[in-house]
Design an enzyme around this catalytic site. Structure first.
Site, short mmCIF file in Angstrom:
data_model
loop_
_atom_site.label_atom_id
_atom_site.label_comp_id
_atom_site.label_asym_id
_atom_site.label_seq_id
_atom_site.Cartn_x
_atom_site.Cartn_y
_atom_site.Cartn_z
N GLY A 1 -12.13 -14.89 -45.56
CA GLY A 1 -12.26 -14.26 -44.53
C GLY A 1 -12.63 -13.10 -43.94
O GLY A 1 -13.43 -11.77 -43.27
N GLU B 1 -14.15 -20.63 -47.87
CA GLU B 1 -13.06 -21.51 -47.24
C GLU B 1 -12.81 -20.75 -46.48
O GLU B 1 -11.47 -19.81 -46.46
CB GLU B 1 -12.84 -20.57 -48.44
CG GLU B 1 -12.61 -21.82 -49.52
CD GLU B 1 -11.94 -21.66 -51.17
OE1 GLU B 1 -11.31 -22.40 -51.69
OE2 GLU B 1 -11.19 -20.03 -51.15
N GLY C 1 -10.62 -20.09 -42.86
CA GLY C 1 -9.62 -20.40 -42.49
C GLY C 1 -9.25 -19.78 -40.87
O GLY C 1 -9.48 -20.43 -40.13
N ARG D 1 3.59 -11.02 -36.69
CA ARG D 1 2.14 -10.20 -37.13
C ARG D 1 1.98 -9.06 -36.93
O ARG D 1 1.82 -7.93 -37.76
CB ARG D 1 0.98 -10.20 -36.90
CG ARG D 1 0.94 -12.21 -38.31
CD ARG D 1 -0.85 -13.08 -37.43
NE ARG D 1 -2.09 -12.25 -38.89
CZ ARG D 1 -3.15 -11.47 -37.67
NH1 ARG D 1 -2.72 -11.08 -36.15
NH2 ARG D 1 -3.70 -10.55 -38.57
N TYR E 1 1.64 -6.04 -40.02
CA TYR E 1 0.88 -4.99 -40.58
C TYR E 1 0.46 -4.46 -38.47
O TYR E 1 -0.77 -4.02 -39.20
CB TYR E 1 -0.08 -5.04 -41.21
CG TYR E 1 -0.39 -6.92 -40.93
CD1 TYR E 1 -0.22 -7.83 -42.49
CD2 TYR E 1 -1.18 -7.73 -40.71
CE1 TYR E 1 -0.16 -9.14 -42.00
CE2 TYR E 1 -1.47 -9.01 -40.02
CZ TYR E 1 -1.07 -9.95 -41.05
OH TYR E 1 -1.11 -10.82 -40.95
N CYS F 1 17.23 -10.24 -33.16
CA CYS F 1 17.88 -8.68 -33.18
C CYS F 1 17.23 -7.67 -34.09
O CYS F 1 17.61 -7.82 -35.95
CB CYS F 1 19.61 -8.69 -33.93
SG CYS F 1 19.65 -9.84 -32.58
N GLU F 2 16.31 -7.01 -34.04
CA GLU F 2 15.76 -5.97 -35.18
C GLU F 2 14.43 -5.69 -34.34
O GLU F 2 13.70 -5.84 -33.45
CB GLU F 2 14.73 -7.34 -35.43
CG GLU F 2 13.48 -6.62 -37.20
CD GLU F 2 14.31 -6.37 -38.11
OE1 GLU F 2 14.37 -5.09 -38.66
OE2 GLU F 2 15.26 -7.36 -38.38
N TYR G 1 -2.16 -17.72 -38.81
CA TYR G 1 -1.36 -16.96 -38.59
C TYR G 1 -0.11 -16.33 -38.12
O TYR G 1 0.02 -15.91 -37.66
CB TYR G 1 -1.74 -15.65 -39.75
CG TYR G 1 -3.03 -16.09 -41.07
CD1 TYR G 1 -2.66 -16.57 -42.06
CD2 TYR G 1 -4.40 -15.66 -40.64
CE1 TYR G 1 -3.09 -17.00 -42.94
CE2 TYR G 1 -4.89 -16.16 -41.38
CZ TYR G 1 -4.59 -16.80 -42.82
OH TYR G 1 -5.65 -17.27 -43.66
C1 LIG Z 1 -6.44 -16.96 -47.45
C2 LIG Z 1 -7.59 -17.23 -47.65
C3 LIG Z 1 -8.28 -18.00 -47.41
C4 LIG Z 1 -8.85 -17.96 -45.97
O1 LIG Z 1 -8.84 -16.88 -45.28
P1 LIG Z 1 -9.37 -16.35 -43.71
O2 LIG Z 1 -9.05 -14.77 -43.58
O3 LIG Z 1 -8.39 -16.91 -43.33
O4 LIG Z 1 -10.68 -17.61 -43.67
C5 LIG Z 1 -9.92 -18.42 -48.40
N1 LIG Z 1 -9.64 -18.39 -49.42
C6 LIG Z 1 -8.52 -17.99 -50.46
C7 LIG Z 1 -8.38 -18.05 -51.22
C8 LIG Z 1 -7.14 -17.90 -49.20
O5 LIG Z 1 -6.28 -16.87 -49.74
#
Ligand SMILES: *Cc1c(COP(=O)(O)O)cnc(C)c1O
Length: 433
Positions: free
Chosen positions: A249, A291, A293, A331, A335, A362-363, A391
């Site tokens: 996150g 985690e 991403g 995206r 949102y 077409c949107e 994403y």
């Molecule tokens: C989406 C997600 C992440 C990664 O989130 P980021 O905002 O991309 O860092 C990590 N763990 C879980 C369980 C997720 O669903």
């Protein structure tokens, strides 16, 4: 001057990505094109990995949340950098395994994993399942029994953290499709049920409080809540959990004004909080997982388009249409995500125009952004949208039967195709008549 530090302008006034001329990339590979700076991705992986070493004595592992951008090449890169991989589907799992990621370094997530995908995960030997709810717990236990395996799990717990982020991507609160909440007692029930399962080995708990978060406090607060819950479990169940997965996150810079926390500062603060809470509760310091991403790949990506029509509606706005759109980047439509855009072949000029960048679908909602500052732009120019590494490709679609773009990786000033552009025959490959 740009949102990502690997971007520049060369003597031809062209945008450069990791030192490579973006206009040359567009001409060599065609557009739309996803460009990913592998050097920057590797650097981001090391920042996280080194911070676990520096601030937590190496007592943890970084898992790349592959949903942000998943293909074999990225799985191989992050694995080479010592990261494990998070997957949420058989498709992501198959991709990671095919790229050579060791199964024991894969963590299987998702709030509703289908039974056949759970079986695939068990038989592949994935390192951890993150179990979302009691129904899944029972299903996993029975499938593990059937396979004659003992499966290691983490329990998804909702800590009740409000991470001050966009409602659609906020998952920390009680009313969530993810996990079981501490506040209403369901998390404890869930945990007790997990310890009763014959074929499951409860290693610890997991949380993920949202995405694109800029503050440190929600993370330190969450670590405290989760550790307190682990201490409650020890008291109520007589079991001491040894693992804590703190999720991802961490925010990145999309536009001027976004101020992400430096990732090593994040772990420095969270590690301090963990040490303090563990001392208060006399609880052994858990093995942790992070985690990330978005923050591994987001800033490393740029999407290149060719500009088609430029249409000025006097007194209203100017539409600049590109050869991609919501099919490669949904995206804004989803949102209202904000991006910085620029004309790649005129990158150093002043951005003294204001335009709406529209896709080809077409949107009416198929936009990349509205009222965006940009250089003077004409049909045939190359448009770059910055920080699209997360994403975008992973959320792309074939709406209007548009082919998905190629993904090109840059390393040491050289480019290579990591994902081929879809062909027209790819579009038909599953059609029967
Ligand atoms: C989406 C997600 C992440 C990664 O989130 P980021 O905002 O991309 O860092 C990590 N763990 C879980 C369980 C997720 O669903």
């Amino acid at each position: 001057m740009f949102v990502s530090k690997n971007l520049g302008v060369n003597e031809k006034n062209h945008l450069t990505i990791g030192g490579v001329d973006a206009v040359e990339l567009a001409e060599q590979y065609g557009t739309p094109l996803y460009v990913m700076d592998e050097d920057l991705i590797r650097e981001n992986c090391r920042l996280y990995r080194d911070s676990v070493q520096e601030f937590y004595g190496g007592h943890g592992r970084v898992l790349y949340a592959s949903k942000a951008f998943c293909c074999k090449a990225i799985c191989k890169v992050v694995s080479e950098e010592g990261l494990g991989v998070d997957v949420v589907s058989a498709g992501e799992l198959h991709t990671a395994l095919s790229a050579g990621v060791p199964a024991e370094h894969i963590c299987f997530h998702g709030n509703n994993k289908p039974a056949d995908e759970i079986e695939f995960g068990i038989l592949s030997g994935v390192g951890r399942f993150v179990v979302d709810n009691p129904d899944e717990l029972a299903l996993l236990d029975s499938l593990a029994g059937k396979a004659g395996r003992r499966v290691k799990i983490l329990l998804r717990i909702t800590p009740g953290t409000d991470a001050h982020t966009h409602d659609f991507i906020k998952t920390g609160q009680i009313d969530s499709k993810f996990g079981m909440a501490i506040e209403n007692g369901l998390a404890m029930e869930f945990t007790k049920a997990a310890y009763r399962m014959k074929n499951l080995d409860v290693c610890g708990i997991h949380c993920h409080i949202g995405s694109q978060i800029f503050e440190l406090e929600p993370f330190t607060y969450t670590a405290r809540v989760m550790l307190s819950f682990m201490a409650d479990v020890r008291r109520e169940c007589g079991e001491t959990m040894s693992e804590l997965n703190l999720g991802g996150g961490f925010g990145i810079k999309y536009v001027e004004g976004d101020q992400p926390v430096a990732y090593h500062r994040y772990l420095e603060q969270v590690a301090k909080e963990i040490d303090a809470v563990c001392a208060e509760l006399d609880f052994p310091r858990p093995f942790i997982y992070l985690e990330p991403g978005r923050s591994i790949v987001g800033s490393a990506g740029v999407t290149l388009y060719t500009v088609g029509s430029v249409k000025e509606i006097p007194g209203i706005r100017t539409y600049v249409s590109v050869d991609g759109g919501m099919t490669d980047n949904p995206r804004y439509a989803l949102y209202q995500a904000k991006y910085e855009v620029l004309v790649a072949n005129r990158a150093g000029d002043d951005a003294d125009w204001r335009v709406t960048v529209a896709g080809r679908c077409c949107e009416s909602g198929d936009l990349i952004g509205e009222n965006l500052p940009i250089q003077q732009v004409n049909s045939g120019d190359y448009l770059a949208v910055l920080a699209t590494g997360a994403y975008n490709y992973s959320m792309s679609s074939n709406y209007n039967r548009v082919q998905k773009p190629a993904v090109v990786f840059l390393k040491g000033g050289k480019s290579r195709v990591a994902v081929r552009r879809e062909s027209l025959d790819d579009i038909l490959k599953n059609d029967l008549i």
